[in-house]
Design a protein around this motif. Structure first.
Motif, PDB file in Angstrom:
ATOM      1  N   LEU A 215      -9.576 -11.619 -14.748  1.00  0.00           N
ATOM      2  CA  LEU A 215     -10.295 -10.365 -14.594  1.00  0.00           C
ATOM      3  C   LEU A 215     -10.659 -10.123 -13.129  1.00  0.00           C
ATOM      4  O   LEU A 215     -10.590  -8.988 -12.646  1.00  0.00           O
ATOM      5  CB  LEU A 215     -11.539 -10.353 -15.477  1.00  0.00           C
ATOM      6  N   ALA A 216     -11.009 -11.181 -12.410  1.00  0.00           N
ATOM      7  CA  ALA A 216     -11.324 -11.040 -10.986  1.00  0.00           C
ATOM      8  C   ALA A 216     -10.097 -10.553 -10.214  1.00  0.00           C
ATOM      9  O   ALA A 216     -10.217  -9.695  -9.323  1.00  0.00           O
ATOM     10  CB  ALA A 216     -11.819 -12.372 -10.420  1.00  0.00           C
ATOM     11  N   GLU A 217      -8.919 -11.065 -10.552  1.00  0.00           N
ATOM     12  CA  GLU A 217      -7.692 -10.608  -9.895  1.00  0.00           C
ATOM     13  C   GLU A 217      -7.403  -9.144 -10.217  1.00  0.00           C
ATOM     14  O   GLU A 217      -6.977  -8.381  -9.347  1.00  0.00           O
ATOM     15  CB  GLU A 217      -6.513 -11.495 -10.296  1.00  0.00           C
ATOM     16  N   LEU A 218      -7.648  -8.756 -11.457  1.00  0.00           N
ATOM     17  CA  LEU A 218      -7.469  -7.357 -11.842  1.00  0.00           C
ATOM     18  C   LEU A 218      -8.377  -6.460 -11.018  1.00  0.00           C
ATOM     19  O   LEU A 218      -7.935  -5.475 -10.424  1.00  0.00           O
ATOM     20  CB  LEU A 218      -7.770  -7.181 -13.336  1.00  0.00           C
ATOM     21  N   PHE A 219      -9.654  -6.802 -10.948  1.00  0.00           N
ATOM     22  CA  PHE A 219     -10.591  -5.967 -10.198  1.00  0.00           C
ATOM     23  C   PHE A 219     -10.344  -6.034  -8.694  1.00  0.00           C
ATOM     24  O   PHE A 219     -10.639  -5.074  -7.979  1.00  0.00           O
ATOM     25  CB  PHE A 219     -12.036  -6.298 -10.559  1.00  0.00           C
ATOM     26  N   ALA A 220      -9.804  -7.128  -8.201  1.00  0.00           N
ATOM     27  CA  ALA A 220      -9.439  -7.198  -6.786  1.00  0.00           C
ATOM     28  C   ALA A 220      -8.359  -6.165  -6.480  1.00  0.00           C
ATOM     29  O   ALA A 220      -8.375  -5.529  -5.423  1.00  0.00           O
ATOM     30  CB  ALA A 220      -8.966  -8.600  -6.416  1.00  0.00           C
ATOM     31  N   ALA A 221      -7.421  -5.979  -7.414  1.00  0.00           N
ATOM     32  CA  ALA A 221      -6.382  -4.962  -7.225  1.00  0.00           C
ATOM     33  C   ALA A 221      -7.009  -3.577  -7.151  1.00  0.00           C
ATOM     34  O   ALA A 221      -6.598  -2.740  -6.345  1.00  0.00           O
ATOM     35  CB  ALA A 221      -5.353  -5.022  -8.352  1.00  0.00           C
ATOM     36  N   PHE A 222      -8.017  -3.334  -7.965  1.00  0.00           N
ATOM     37  CA  PHE A 222      -8.710  -2.048  -7.942  1.00  0.00           C
ATOM     38  C   PHE A 222      -9.610  -1.924  -6.713  1.00  0.00           C
ATOM     39  O   PHE A 222     -10.076  -0.837  -6.401  1.00  0.00           O
ATOM     40  CB  PHE A 222      -9.551  -1.864  -9.208  1.00  0.00           C
ATOM     41  N   GLY A 223      -9.859  -3.023  -6.024  1.00  0.00           N
ATOM     42  CA  GLY A 223     -10.717  -3.013  -4.847  1.00  0.00           C
ATOM     43  C   GLY A 223     -10.020  -2.583  -3.569  1.00  0.00           C
ATOM     44  O   GLY A 223     -10.643  -2.470  -2.522  1.00  0.00           O
ATOM     45  N   ASP A 224      -8.719  -2.315  -3.642  1.00  0.00           N
ATOM     46  CA  ASP A 224      -7.960  -1.912  -2.465  1.00  0.00           C
ATOM     47  C   ASP A 224      -7.674  -0.401  -2.547  1.00  0.00           C
ATOM     48  O   ASP A 224      -7.055   0.049  -3.512  1.00  0.00           O
ATOM     49  CB  ASP A 224      -6.639  -2.683  -2.428  1.00  0.00           C
ATOM     50  N   PRO A 225      -8.106   0.382  -1.548  1.00  0.00           N
ATOM     51  CA  PRO A 225      -7.915   1.832  -1.601  1.00  0.00           C
ATOM     52  C   PRO A 225      -6.453   2.263  -1.730  1.00  0.00           C
ATOM     53  O   PRO A 225      -6.152   3.232  -2.435  1.00  0.00           O
ATOM     54  CB  PRO A 225      -8.521   2.331  -0.285  1.00  0.00           C
ATOM     55  N   THR A 226      -5.544   1.557  -1.087  1.00  0.00           N
ATOM     56  CA  THR A 226      -4.120   1.928  -1.181  1.00  0.00           C
ATOM     57  C   THR A 226      -3.612   1.751  -2.603  1.00  0.00           C
ATOM     58  O   THR A 226      -2.945   2.628  -3.156  1.00  0.00           O
ATOM     59  CB  THR A 226      -3.277   1.081  -0.206  1.00  0.00           C
ATOM     60  N   ARG A 227      -3.952   0.641  -3.214  1.00  0.00           N
ATOM     61  CA  ARG A 227      -3.510   0.412  -4.592  1.00  0.00           C
ATOM     62  C   ARG A 227      -4.148   1.410  -5.545  1.00  0.00           C
ATOM     63  O   ARG A 227      -3.506   1.902  -6.479  1.00  0.00           O
ATOM     64  CB  ARG A 227      -3.782  -1.026  -5.014  1.00  0.00           C
ATOM     65  N   LEU A 228      -5.412   1.750  -5.303  1.00  0.00           N
ATOM     66  CA  LEU A 228      -6.069   2.767  -6.133  1.00  0.00           C
ATOM     67  C   LEU A 228      -5.368   4.117  -6.008  1.00  0.00           C
ATOM     68  O   LEU A 228      -5.205   4.832  -6.997  1.00  0.00           O
ATOM     69  CB  LEU A 228      -7.537   2.921  -5.729  1.00  0.00           C
ATOM     70  N   ARG A 229      -4.955   4.460  -4.802  1.00  0.00           N
ATOM     71  CA  ARG A 229      -4.244   5.724  -4.604  1.00  0.00           C
ATOM     72  C   ARG A 229      -2.903   5.712  -5.332  1.00  0.00           C
ATOM     73  O   ARG A 229      -2.501   6.718  -5.927  1.00  0.00           O
ATOM     74  CB  ARG A 229      -4.060   5.992  -3.106  1.00  0.00           C
ATOM     75  N   ILE A 230      -2.204   4.588  -5.319  1.00  0.00           N
ATOM     76  CA  ILE A 230      -0.935   4.478  -6.042  1.00  0.00           C
ATOM     77  C   ILE A 230      -1.176   4.642  -7.534  1.00  0.00           C
ATOM     78  O   ILE A 230      -0.479   5.406  -8.217  1.00  0.00           O
ATOM     79  CB  ILE A 230      -0.238   3.132  -5.740  1.00  0.00           C
ATOM     80  N   LEU A 231      -2.163   3.944  -8.066  1.00  0.00           N
ATOM     81  CA  LEU A 231      -2.470   4.041  -9.485  1.00  0.00           C
ATOM     82  C   LEU A 231      -2.884   5.462  -9.861  1.00  0.00           C
ATOM     83  O   LEU A 231      -2.483   5.982 -10.909  1.00  0.00           O
ATOM     84  CB  LEU A 231      -3.563   3.039  -9.871  1.00  0.00           C
ATOM     85  N   THR A 232      -3.656   6.101  -9.006  1.00  0.00           N
ATOM     86  CA  THR A 232      -4.083   7.473  -9.272  1.00  0.00           C
ATOM     87  C   THR A 232      -2.894   8.419  -9.280  1.00  0.00           C
ATOM     88  O   THR A 232      -2.785   9.287 -10.154  1.00  0.00           O
ATOM     89  CB  THR A 232      -5.137   7.915  -8.236  1.00  0.00           C
ATOM     90  N   ALA A 233      -1.983   8.256  -8.328  1.00  0.00           N
ATOM     91  CA  ALA A 233      -0.780   9.094  -8.306  1.00  0.00           C
ATOM     92  C   ALA A 233       0.033   8.881  -9.580  1.00  0.00           C
ATOM     93  O   ALA A 233       0.526   9.848 -10.186  1.00  0.00           O
ATOM     94  CB  ALA A 233       0.059   8.779  -7.066  1.00  0.00           C
ATOM     95  N   LEU A 234       0.152   7.641 -10.018  1.00  0.00           N
ATOM     96  CA  LEU A 234       0.924   7.345 -11.219  1.00  0.00           C
ATOM     97  C   LEU A 234       0.223   7.812 -12.497  1.00  0.00           C
ATOM     98  O   LEU A 234       0.860   7.934 -13.540  1.00  0.00           O
ATOM     99  CB  LEU A 234       1.235   5.847 -11.301  1.00  0.00           C
ATOM    100  N   SER A 235      -1.069   8.089 -12.410  1.00  0.00           N
ATOM    101  CA  SER A 235      -1.778   8.579 -13.591  1.00  0.00           C
ATOM    102  C   SER A 235      -1.286   9.968 -13.996  1.00  0.00           C
ATOM    103  O   SER A 235      -1.504  10.405 -15.118  1.00  0.00           O
ATOM    104  CB  SER A 235      -3.290   8.589 -13.364  1.00  0.00           C
ATOM    105  N   GLU A 236      -0.588  10.638 -13.083  1.00  0.00           N
ATOM    106  CA  GLU A 236      -0.036  11.963 -13.370  1.00  0.00           C
ATOM    107  C   GLU A 236       1.381  11.900 -13.907  1.00  0.00           C
ATOM    108  O   GLU A 236       1.946  12.925 -14.266  1.00  0.00           O
ATOM    109  CB  GLU A 236      -0.087  12.834 -12.113  1.00  0.00           C
ATOM    110  N   GLY A 237       1.980  10.709 -13.939  1.00  0.00           N
ATOM    111  CA  GLY A 237       3.320  10.561 -14.494  1.00  0.00           C
ATOM    112  C   GLY A 237       4.173   9.628 -13.666  1.00  0.00           C
ATOM    113  O   GLY A 237       3.776   9.133 -12.616  1.00  0.00           O
ATOM    114  N   ASP A 238       5.381   9.400 -14.153  1.00  0.00           N
ATOM    115  CA  ASP A 238       6.318   8.470 -13.527  1.00  0.00           C
ATOM    116  C   ASP A 238       6.762   8.980 -12.153  1.00  0.00           C
ATOM    117  O   ASP A 238       7.046  10.173 -11.995  1.00  0.00           O
ATOM    118  CB  ASP A 238       7.561   8.303 -14.397  1.00  0.00           C
ATOM    119  N   LEU A 239       6.829   8.062 -11.195  1.00  0.00           N
ATOM    120  CA  LEU A 239       7.294   8.371  -9.842  1.00  0.00           C
ATOM    121  C   LEU A 239       8.130   7.205  -9.320  1.00  0.00           C
ATOM    122  O   LEU A 239       7.846   6.047  -9.634  1.00  0.00           O
ATOM    123  CB  LEU A 239       6.109   8.602  -8.893  1.00  0.00           C
ATOM    124  N   CYS A 240       9.129   7.512  -8.503  1.00  0.00           N
ATOM    125  CA  CYS A 240       9.891   6.463  -7.839  1.00  0.00           C
ATOM    126  C   CYS A 240       9.213   6.128  -6.512  1.00  0.00           C
ATOM    127  O   CYS A 240       8.273   6.803  -6.088  1.00  0.00           O
ATOM    128  CB  CYS A 240      11.347   6.902  -7.625  1.00  0.00           C
TER     129      CYS A 240
END
Length: 126
Positions: free
Chosen positions: A36-61
């Motif tokens: 769980l700590a590793e999972l939240f560490a991934a969410f702790g990085d702004p770049t990774r959060l931006r990638i996840l947020t972009a992907l929340s709108e659908g599939d992207l290459c």
């Protein structure tokens, strides 16, 4: 009127056995928390959060993500490898193009809950 400060320590000595027992039982099921700590560490990085947020709108290459985020494809690919290893995103190939998406609805829910929490507190609510 001044707001009273709340101390982080107990003012009296004494345990609450029922509460301690519930906490210990939950901690035994929880384990050491490393995954769980590793999972939240991934969410702790702004770049990774931006990638996840972009992907929340659908599939992207990678190229789509690179353009949307203003990052190099290499930098996006590096982050996607980490996100895949944590099972936050998955990929699928269509011909020569690899598309990425959020792994499941839990990832979307984590993002939504985090955003709601931030918006809630940014409006001065508690």
């Amino acid at each position: 009127m001044a707001k009273a400060l709340i101390s982080d320590t107990c003012e009296s000595v004494g345990l609450h056995p029922e509460g301690v027992g519930r906490a210990v039982a939950r901690l035994e099921v929880f384990g050491d928390g490393q995954d769980l700590a590793e999972l939240f560490a991934a969410f702790g990085d702004p770049t990774r959060l931006r990638i996840l947020t972009a992907l929340s709108e659908g599939d992207l290459c990678v190229c789509d993500l690179s353009a949307a985020l203003g990052m190099t494809a290499s930098a996006v690919s590096h982050q996607l490898r980490l996100l895949r290893s944590l099972r936050l995103v998955r990929s699928r190939r269509e011909g020569r193009v690899v598309y990425y998406r959020l792994d499941d609805e839990h990832v979307l829910n984590l993002l939504a809950q985090g955003e709601a929490h931030v918006r809630h507190h940014s409006r001065g609510q508690s």
